[in-house]
Design a protein around this motif. Structure first.
Motif, PDB file in Angstrom:
ATOM      1  N   SER A  85     -24.349  29.718  61.590  1.00  0.00           N
ATOM      2  CA  SER A  85     -25.749  29.938  61.521  1.00  0.00           C
ATOM      3  C   SER A  85     -26.623  28.718  61.144  1.00  0.00           C
ATOM      4  N   VAL A  86     -25.927  27.994  60.386  1.00  0.00           N
ATOM      5  CA  VAL A  86     -26.487  26.686  59.755  1.00  0.00           C
ATOM      6  C   VAL A  86     -26.726  25.697  61.105  1.00  0.00           C
TER       7      VAL A  86
ATOM      8  N   LEU B   9     -26.688  26.218  64.102  1.00  0.00           N
ATOM      9  CA  LEU B   9     -27.638  26.868  64.922  1.00  0.00           C
ATOM     10  C   LEU B   9     -29.056  26.838  64.689  1.00  0.00           C
ATOM     11  N   LEU B  10     -29.135  26.821  63.201  1.00  0.00           N
ATOM     12  CA  LEU B  10     -30.518  26.750  62.667  1.00  0.00           C
ATOM     13  C   LEU B  10     -30.999  25.065  62.982  1.00  0.00           C
ATOM     14  N   LEU B  11     -30.027  24.251  62.675  1.00  0.00           N
ATOM     15  CA  LEU B  11     -30.222  22.642  62.736  1.00  0.00           C
ATOM     16  C   LEU B  11     -30.460  22.302  64.105  1.00  0.00           C
TER      17      LEU B  11
ATOM     18  N   SER C 112     -31.727  24.319  66.590  1.00  0.00           N
ATOM     19  CA  SER C 112     -33.266  24.913  66.689  1.00  0.00           C
ATOM     20  C   SER C 112     -34.290  24.236  66.052  1.00  0.00           C
ATOM     21  N   LEU C 113     -34.200  23.628  64.897  1.00  0.00           N
ATOM     22  CA  LEU C 113     -35.228  22.757  64.191  1.00  0.00           C
ATOM     23  C   LEU C 113     -35.144  21.364  65.149  1.00  0.00           C
TER      24      LEU C 113
END
Length: 342
Positions: free
Chosen positions: A40-41, A43-45, A47-48
């Motif tokens: 999740s981390v 994927l978040l990075l 996406s950012l």
């Protein structure tokens, strides 16, 4: 009485495979949450990272534009007309000012069209264009000052693709008002746009180009680096998002053609070596390509920045630019294009 008690424990053989499976399941259960969290981390990075570069691509095409602050009558005391005209291909409608010549002279049928830079409007206050428009007007030229389409809220910057058609629309407007020669005076991306426009027409008879900015991959990355210390792959991501968000690909900008063309009109290049937005060596290389007999000139300053040369050297700047315009205007179009004057 004796009680015979016997142990009835039965031994069950242990299966190593079963134990290994149980251990593996326990490990997966215990670490499943950690793995999901890690993914999740990541994927978040990711996406950012994508969102950040998409934001850069979006904002590059939509710079902040200040509203008009004045007009030619208030700023330089000249009569003017509010005008509108279409781009040459009819894809947009532009607004501007037309300052007619007030004297009967050799220059009264000649027009200077100002081509403002990225993030500016027809006034380009930090130059400021008003001073230069006044100088051209005093010489007897008609003057066109106009806003590129991206000054309007619903339009975006296209790196010169639509803007070159808009500049050609301004040139055509000057011709329709009776100009027999038209000179373009451009700044920053407006100067780069002028070089693109000159690839498409014979109606431009000469150009003054100050702090020329040509949008190409290296120049884009050069400007991105001024904002943040971004890695090289950022350049590719911005290029990827630009057409998705803005409807035009930066690969369509004919920057290579601009850098390799020998123009058949006189061009006066003005540039500072401390320009952090438009590298000076590109302009020098374009100038070196121009024919010796074209009449082109280069004024390269050691310690000046982007579009700040006029403010730092007002007297010399005006002497050189008006002198160049006078040279253009005193010969026939054919003769001037070969760097000669009568």
């Amino acid at each position: 009485m004796e009680t015979n008690s016997s142990s009835s424990y039965s031994s069950v053989p242990i299966n190593p495979t079963t134990v290994e499976t149980a251990v593996r399941r326990t490990f997966v259960r215990r670490h499943k949450g950690l793995l999901i969290g890690l993914l999740s981390v990541l994927l978040l990075l990711f996406s950012l990272l994508m969102a950040f570069h998409a934001y850069i691509a979006w904002t590059l095409a939509r710079p902040h534009i200040d509203p008009l602050r004045s007009n030619p009558a208030l700023s330089i005391g000249t009569a003017y007309e509010d005008i509108t005209f279409p781009s040459l291909n009819g894809s947009s409608t532009l607004s501007g000012w037309y300052i007619p010549s007030e004297m009967e002279s050799a220059n009264s049928r000649k027009t200077v069209v100002f081509s403002h830079g990225y993030g500016g409007n027809r006034e380009e206050i930090w130059v400021p264009i008003y001073d230069l428009a006044k100088a051209a007007h005093k010489m007897g030229f008609n003057v066109v000052m106009f806003d590129y389409g991206y000054v309007q809220p619903d339009w975006n910057v296209t790196g010169g693709l639509r803007e070159s058609q808009e500049l050609l629309g301004a040139v055509q407007y000057a011709k329709d008002r009776g100009a027999d020669r038209v000179y373009v005076w451009g700044f920053s991306m407006g100067a780069g746009t002028a070089l693109q426009a000159a690839l498409l027409t014979k109606d431009i008879d000469g150009m003054i180009l100050d702090s020329t900015f040509v949008l190409e991959p290296e120049t884009l990355y050069h400007n991105m680096k001024q904002v943040a210390n971004l890695p090289k792959f950022s350049q590719g991501l911005v290029h990827m998002f630009f057409p998705l968000l803005n409807g035009v690909s930066l690969n369509q900008v004919p920057y290579q053609t601009v850098k390799e063309t020998k123009y058949d009109i006189p061009i006066f290049f003005i540039h500072g070596k401390e320009d952090l937005k438009a590298p000076w060596n590109m302009v020098e290389s374009i100038y070196q390509l121009q024919k010796d007999q074209s009449g082109s000139q280069l004024w390269l300053l050691e310690k000046d920045g982007h579009e700040l040369i006029y403010r730092a050297h007002k007297k010399t700047y005006l002497q050189m630019t008006t002198g160049f315009l006078q040279t253009l205007s005193t010969g026939s179009p054919e003769v001037v294009k070969h760097g000669q004057s009568r």
